[in-house]
Design a protein around this motif. Structure first.
Motif, mmCIF file in Angstrom:
data_model
loop_
_atom_site.group_PDB
_atom_site.id
_atom_site.type_symbol
_atom_site.label_atom_id
_atom_site.label_comp_id
_atom_site.label_asym_id
_atom_site.label_seq_id
_atom_site.Cartn_x
_atom_site.Cartn_y
_atom_site.Cartn_z
ATOM 1 N N SER A 84 0.345 25.474 23.813
ATOM 2 C CA SER A 84 1.374 26.147 22.922
ATOM 3 C C SER A 84 2.879 25.760 23.530
ATOM 4 C CB SER A 84 1.282 27.629 23.343
ATOM 5 O OG SER A 84 1.305 27.825 24.652
ATOM 6 N N THR A 121 -1.452 29.150 25.314
ATOM 7 C CA THR A 121 -2.606 28.918 24.662
ATOM 8 C C THR A 121 -2.955 27.555 24.236
ATOM 9 O OG1 THR A 121 -1.909 31.087 23.499
ATOM 10 C CG2 THR A 121 -3.472 29.673 22.264
ATOM 11 N N THR A 123 -4.912 25.683 21.408
ATOM 12 C CA THR A 123 -5.607 25.798 20.094
ATOM 13 C C THR A 123 -6.572 24.503 19.969
ATOM 14 O OG1 THR A 123 -3.714 26.901 19.286
ATOM 15 C CG2 THR A 123 -5.225 25.890 17.601
ATOM 16 N N THR A 125 -9.002 22.573 17.317
ATOM 17 C CA THR A 125 -9.480 22.317 15.984
ATOM 18 C C THR A 125 -10.674 21.288 15.850
ATOM 19 O OG1 THR A 125 -7.081 22.624 15.351
ATOM 20 C CG2 THR A 125 -8.656 21.731 13.799
ATOM 21 N N GLN A 132 -10.444 26.586 14.060
ATOM 22 C CA GLN A 132 -9.701 26.686 15.221
ATOM 23 C C GLN A 132 -10.220 27.746 16.260
ATOM 24 O OE1 GLN A 132 -5.637 27.365 14.093
ATOM 25 N NE2 GLN A 132 -5.272 25.329 13.858
ATOM 26 N N LYS A 134 -9.048 29.360 19.971
ATOM 27 C CA LYS A 134 -7.994 29.571 21.107
ATOM 28 C C LYS A 134 -8.504 29.655 22.592
ATOM 29 C CE LYS A 134 -4.656 30.922 17.646
ATOM 30 N NZ LYS A 134 -3.797 29.387 17.473
#
Length: 151
Positions: A84, A121, A123, A125, A132, A134
């Motif tokens: 993030s 965070t 993420t 993919t 996604q 988290k």
């Protein structure tokens, strides 16, 4: 004449037509919910999805490995993992994770210039559903002592 009309204050100057945008029913910027693809899918099962580093000193660089198992019915391919902010850097397996195999995502957090409670965070993919996943890291960063400038 134009000069006479300009003096009378009743001149109407033509203005170019301004195109007004028309509303569209489907905008590409609005994300629609993922629809589950057909066929076998990989599934992430993490041992834990949140890690709390507890109290650390400002400037510390801490790491944690999030361990997961592919419990799905297809090889798991991670396309990307992003933090993030620039202080949170993940490293993930680039090769497919087979059915029933374990993998790990290494997350480094640099607490430099990040005093106070931090919640970051990562993420991920992949070819999973949803696409996604988290992960979260937390830390209570103790501010470094202020150094006084000589006068």
């Amino acid at each position: 004449t134009v000069a006479e009309l300009e003096g009378s204050g009743t001149v109407r100057k033509s203005t170019p037509a301004i195109a007004t945008p028309t509303a569209t029913t489907a905008s590409p910027t609005i994300s629609e919910p993922d629809t589950k693809p057909e066929g076998p899918l990989p599934v992430f099962v993490f041992e834990k999805e949140t890690h709390d580093f507890g109290k650390i000193k400002e400037g510390d660089i801490v790491e944690y490995e999030f361990v997961f198992t592919n419990t799905g019915n297809a090889p798991l391919i991670i396309a990307s993992a992003t933090g993030s902010c620039g202080c949170t850097v993940p490293d993930w397996p680039k090769e497919p994770i087979g059915i029933g195999e374990k993998g790990k995502i290494q997350v480094k957090f640099n607490s430099s210039k990040k005093p106070g409670l931090q919640n970051k965070t990562v993420t991920i993919t992949g070819n999973t559903f949803p696409k996604q996943t988290k992960l979260n890291i937390k830390a209570n960063v103790e501010a470094a002592p202020k150094t006084e400038q000589p006068s």
